[in-house]
Write an enzyme that holds these catalytic residues in place. Structure first.
Site, mmCIF file in Angstrom:
data_model
loop_
_atom_site.group_PDB
_atom_site.id
_atom_site.type_symbol
_atom_site.label_atom_id
_atom_site.label_comp_id
_atom_site.label_asym_id
_atom_site.label_seq_id
_atom_site.Cartn_x
_atom_site.Cartn_y
_atom_site.Cartn_z
ATOM 1 N N HIS A 230 0.803 -1.221 0.000
ATOM 2 C CA HIS A 230 0.000 0.000 0.000
ATOM 3 C C HIS A 230 0.837 1.273 0.000
ATOM 4 O O HIS A 230 0.282 2.370 -0.156
ATOM 5 C CB HIS A 230 -0.969 -0.011 1.184
ATOM 6 C CG HIS A 230 -2.186 -0.846 0.923
ATOM 7 N ND1 HIS A 230 -2.145 -2.215 0.835
ATOM 8 C CD2 HIS A 230 -3.485 -0.497 0.711
ATOM 9 C CE1 HIS A 230 -3.364 -2.675 0.575
ATOM 10 N NE2 HIS A 230 -4.187 -1.655 0.493
ATOM 11 N N SER A 254 -7.550 0.698 -1.756
ATOM 12 C CA SER A 254 -6.917 -0.154 -0.751
ATOM 13 C C SER A 254 -7.739 -1.415 -0.576
ATOM 14 O O SER A 254 -8.926 -1.465 -0.910
ATOM 15 C CB SER A 254 -6.811 0.576 0.585
ATOM 16 O OG SER A 254 -8.019 0.484 1.314
ATOM 17 N N ASP A 255 -7.099 -2.450 -0.041
ATOM 18 C CA ASP A 255 -7.862 -3.611 0.397
ATOM 19 C C ASP A 255 -8.441 -3.307 1.781
ATOM 20 O O ASP A 255 -8.016 -2.364 2.458
ATOM 21 C CB ASP A 255 -6.970 -4.862 0.423
ATOM 22 C CG ASP A 255 -7.777 -6.135 0.164
ATOM 23 O OD1 ASP A 255 -8.993 -6.129 0.407
ATOM 24 O OD2 ASP A 255 -7.182 -7.133 -0.288
ATOM 25 N N ALA A 256 -9.410 -4.116 2.175
ATOM 26 C CA ALA A 256 -10.149 -3.827 3.408
ATOM 27 C C ALA A 256 -9.226 -3.821 4.624
ATOM 28 O O ALA A 256 -8.505 -4.788 4.874
ATOM 29 C CB ALA A 256 -11.254 -4.862 3.600
#
Length: 947
Positions: A230, A254-256
């Site tokens: 990230h 972003s991913d969770a």
């Protein structure tokens, strides 16, 4: 309120559909306040009523059909779509999925005041299936980057639609980058050296982005070379650079919860304000964090602005990308949006059912056939359909709710008449040693999924036993939740299999009986757990043997449950079939020679025994609602087995590399580098007809490095029935100066040929597809020399081979004198780990274990004129030795003592002189001793005087 609801008197430039979109975006952006722009950085962007701008949410799941929103057409898992090798079919599946997503967007009411269903689809997954033990293997297409990129692009085009102005949906590539393990995924680092990075991991993403088919990307949970994805510079340096010629920027999400992971559990930053600022500056445009609670992440970004860690330019850049996407999705032009009229009737549309059946059928792979298949339907064979997956279909985490289920037993029964259905599962009763009562006052059917993990299904209701809130209750028809409460272990007491403890896998607690006789999952230790008498009421294997012996053919359906023992957050521990399933198969085959094994799974299994002892083996992924019709059609010959394996199926005794060894070259991953022959190779799949390949011709046998050629071949169907085959074209370098792949795919095409017919195919091959990443030059290079072009039916079945010579200048020796050389640009290494140079950019090398030396090797280095060396080093720990040794031709030429810098990201320069001026071309070896990091070195041609 939408923009279309504004009266004409208050219409603003961003409403003007005739205006250039960039000007419309700029106009709207300028009208938003700082707080409104900050709020848009969260996944749940609120409405701006004063401007008529509605709420917006990033992200819906649409991997193989719309998921999480209720009933929707369920297509085969992505790995099953990969097995079709059919780009047009994958495009059509994505098209149907996007049409249904449009219907949900327009006709499903928002919940909890949220935005309508998002038209930004978080699919496809283009992570490569490097390790078949990966828990999310079902989500990817292939172990090969060319194959994955081709299908990924096709899926994106189907999702996006063909309108030149508006998107039907906005596909987002997952997950950037080098993500192929679940265990400790948020803290593990994928060590990816430049060759692996460019030739393998980036190679799956690059063509899809460069084609313009993808509209966004999602960063991965893991770290790469010690830095969280990230905050990776590759987001800007690679992803967005590839997109520039398309005229559209990628919208990166972003991913969770991954932004919060940068502090907890990764501890990469000291506080969340700093981490969120770093992610925004690295290129994350939308923060999926804290669910619907946008106040926390937005508050962190606001504080980052106040602290000067970001500025309004960073905020505007991200918001501009979001707005540009929303304009492309037609949000601000509802009267012009060509997809606005899609109604709810498209969900589970009859045409989509037909497409689901075709996709499921095309994905079935015939792994072995000694003539048993296809079964003679006209002879009305008596079929026994056996196994824990014979009469049930399971959804995976990214499935929608199946509109209906055609199991394999049901599909065969519909085709041939009545079949005998046997699950092969034991039926047991568990009687309390304390109260004498049966657990749940019922018997249970036991299914084993590997590693001793079982599910218990009530014989009375068919519902699964669950451990919830400390209680045991049979209440779930299907297993599909993030936390799986329905898995248990029956642990024998004192080697007595008749007395067991019941242990819940999720909580690790045991079932216990309280003084009132109530059963709860509360015991922390075996000593405090209840003893249960395990009473066998039905012997599943014996029942299966009886059914098989009375039948003409036994069809045994084995495999995995997609939510158990291999799923998101959990990798598999191996590739063997569950022990109980393997025993069931052997029991059936012992009495019925005509046994077909059908493996329904999300990933490969080691099928050595089955391949040796059974006449026929078939694989299908979890194929969605039409699985049964598809498998039945293939088994009975109503359809050709058209699928081909998208990844290698290794043998059971093949010791696979460590799951965290991402260096496919040195570790030996995939068909490109794996040394041992697999049981079933990449691209493998048999047919019911015969194909002959002939007349291989290269338009030129000598081509320049920047040239191209045509490869022609004729495929003839020499059998008695029509069929399809996948013509696979591979290449390999002969006598390469680098560790070249044994073989790598350069092109493929699926062809359907009638009985007795033939088809001439031509493949255009730009020579650049033969390139490797030249670490000495930091670019792709095609070395002059000899290559083989291999036309094959799989990576292990080569049919025709042609010789090709590439002309051009031979590469010169690597120049290192008076030139900075990155330490990661090595040719070989040992005992090394790749690490981050700084939190923002750069890579370095360090010993994997500071107590053991590590080494990097640079081949064919021109040392002429070198008299000394400068090194860029960091050293956080002052204890023990810390030095670098430079060796040429097994002779030590310099030792550099590494000073303490106090932090792994604090760098300094150290120097040493050589005893004499060096000359010639030699291999250069650098050995690292102790707690030392090396990011670069420079051989100097003038004496360096230390300050």
């Amino acid at each position: 309120m939408s923009s279309s609801s504004l009266s004409a008197t208050v219409r603003l430039p961003f409403h003007d559909s005739e205006l250039d979109v960039r000007k419309r975006v700029d106009d709207l952006l300028d009208r938003l306040t700082l707080d409104e722009r900050l709020a848009m950085l969260h996944q749940h962007a609120p409405a701006v009523p004063r401007l008529g701008v509605g709420p917006f949410r990033t992200g819906s799941e649409a991997l193989h059909g719309v998921s999480w929103l209720g009933v929707a057409t369920a297509f085969p898992q992505a790995v099953g779509l990969g097995a079709t090798w059919d780009e047009e079919l994958v495009r059509r599946v994505a098209e149907a999925t996007s049409i249904e997503l449009r219907a949900f967007h327009r006709h499903r009411p928002p919940t909890d005041g949220d935005a309508p269903t998002s038209l930004q689809a978080w699919a496809p997954v283009v992570n490569l299936l490097r390790d078949p033990r990966w828990g999310r293997n079902e989500e990817g297409y292939s172990e090969d980057p060319v194959h994955t990129a081709r299908l990924g692009e096709a899926f994106c085009r189907g999702m996006a639609g063909d309108d030149p102005r508006f998107l039907r949906t906005a596909p987002v590539l997952k997950h950037f980058l080098a993500y192929n393990n679940e265990d400790d995924r948020c803290t593990t680092s994928s060590g990816v050296r430049p060759r692996v990075l460019h030739e393998y991991d980036l190679a799956a993403f690059r063509p899809v982005v460069a084609s313009g088919a993808a509209t966004g990307a999602m960063a991965a949970y893991n770290l790469v070379n010690g830095r969280p994805c990230h905050v990776s510079p590759l987001i800007e340096d690679e992803l967005r650079r590839w997109a520039e010629p398309t005229g559209h920027e990628l919208f990166v999400v972003s991913d969770a919860e991954a932004p919060s992971n940068l502090v907890d559990p990764e501890h990469y930053f000291d506080d969340h304000v700093e981490s969120h600022a770093a992610a925004l500056k690295a290129g994350i445009d939308s923060f999926t964090d804290h669910g619907l609670d946008s106040a926390t992440p937005v508050g962190r970004l606001r504080e980052a602005l106040e602290r000067g860690l970001i500025d309004e330019t960073d905020i505007n850049r991200a918001v501009r990308r979001q707005l540009a996407l929303r304009f492309r999705l037609g949000e601000f032009d509802p009267d012009l949006d060509p997809y606005a009229a899609i109604g709810p009737d498209v969900i589970d549309h009859p045409d989509h059912r037909v497409l689901a059946a075709r996709a499921a059928t095309e994905s079935v792979v015939l792994l072995k056939n000694d003539g048993l298949l296809p079964l003679d339907k006209a002879a009305a064979p008596r079929l026994a359909v056996i196994g824990p997956l014979s009469d049930v279909l399971h959804e995976d985490w990214y499935s929608g709710t199946l509109p209906y289920q055609v199991t394999i037993a049901a599909g065969l029964e519909a085709a041939v008449g009545e079949v005998v259905r046997v699950s092969g599962e034991d039926r047991i009763a568990l009687r309390s040693g304390t109260t004498g009562r049966l657990l749940g006052d019922t018997a249970f059917d036991v299914a084993e999924w590997g590693d001793g993990v079982v599910t218990l299904r009530s014989a009375d209701t068919g519902l699964h036993l669950s451990a919830k809130d400390g209680s045991l209750v049979a209440d779930e028809e299907r297993i599909k939740s993030w936390d799986v409460h329905q898995t248990f272990r029956l642990e024998p007491v004192a080697d007595d299999g008749d007395i067991v403890l019941l242990r819940n896998v999720l909580t690790s607690r045991y079932a216990a009986v309280d003084p009132d006789g109530r059963v709860g999952v509360t015991a922390e230790t075996p000593e405090t757990a209840e003893r249960w008498s395990r009473e066998l009421l039905r012997d599943g294997a014996e029942e299966a043997r009886t059914a098989a012996a009375a039948a003409d053919v036994a069809v045994v359906v084995l495999g995995n449950h997609p939510l158990i023992n291999g799923r998101e957050t959990q990798d598999r521990t191996g590739t063997a079939l569950p022990e109980t399933q393997a025993a069931l198969l052997r029991a059936v085959a012992d009495v019925q020679p005509s046994t077909v094994l059908v493996v329904m799974s999300s990933y490969p299994y080691a099928l050595d025994w089955a391949d040796e002892h059974l006449p026929a083996v078939v694989w299908t992924s979890h194929g969605g609602q039409e699985t049964g019709h598809a498998v039945a059609a293939v088994l009975l010959g109503d359809a050709e087995p058209a699928g081909r394996l998208p990844q290698s199926w290794y043998r059971g005794d093949d010791e696979l590399p460590h799951p965290l060894d991402y260096d496919i070259i040195k570790a030996g991953w995939t068909y490109q580098y794996h040394r041992a022959a697999p049981l079933y190779p990449f691209g493998h799949g048999l047919s019911y007809t015969d194909f002959a390949y002939r007349d291989l011709r290269l338009s030129s046998e000598v081509v320049p490095q920047d040239g191209s050629l045509d490869i022609s071949v004729t495929v003839a169907n020499t059998g008695a029935r029509p069929g399809s085959d996948v013509v696979q074209v591979y290449a390999r370098a002969l006598a390469a100066r680098y560790d070249a792949p044994q073989l790598h795919l350069v092109d493929f095409r699926k062809v359907r040929v009638g009985a007795g017919d033939s088809e001439a195919l031509t493949f255009r091959l730009p020579v650049e597809r033969l390139a490797h990443w030249d670490v000495a030059r930091g670019a792709f290079t095609v070395d002059p020399g000899d290559y083989e072009i291999v036309v094959a039916r799989s990576a292990g079945n080569h049919v025709l081979v042609g010789r090709l010579t590439v002309t051009g200048e031979n590469p010169t020796p690597r120049a290192v004198v008076d030139r900075r050389t990155s330490a990661v640009d090595f040719d070989d290494y040992s005992d090394l780990v790749l690490v981050d140079a700084t939190k923002a950019t750069g890579d370095a090398v360090a010993p994997a274990d500071p107590t053991r030396p590590a080494a990097v090797l640079f081949r064919a280095v021109n040392l002429t004129g070198a008299v000394g060396v400068e090194v860029e080093v960091a050293r956080a720990d002052g204890s023990g030795e810390a030095r670098l040794e430079f060796r040429v031709a097994d002779r030590s030429v310099a030792v550099v003592e590494v000073p303490l810098t106090g932090d792994r990201h604090t760098w300094t320069t150290a120097t040493a002189e050589f005893p004499e001026r060096l000359a010639g071309v030699h291999d250069l070896r650098v050995t690292l001793h102790g707690d030392v990091r090396l990011t670069a070195f420079r051989l100097t041609s003038a004496t360096v005087v230390a300050e």
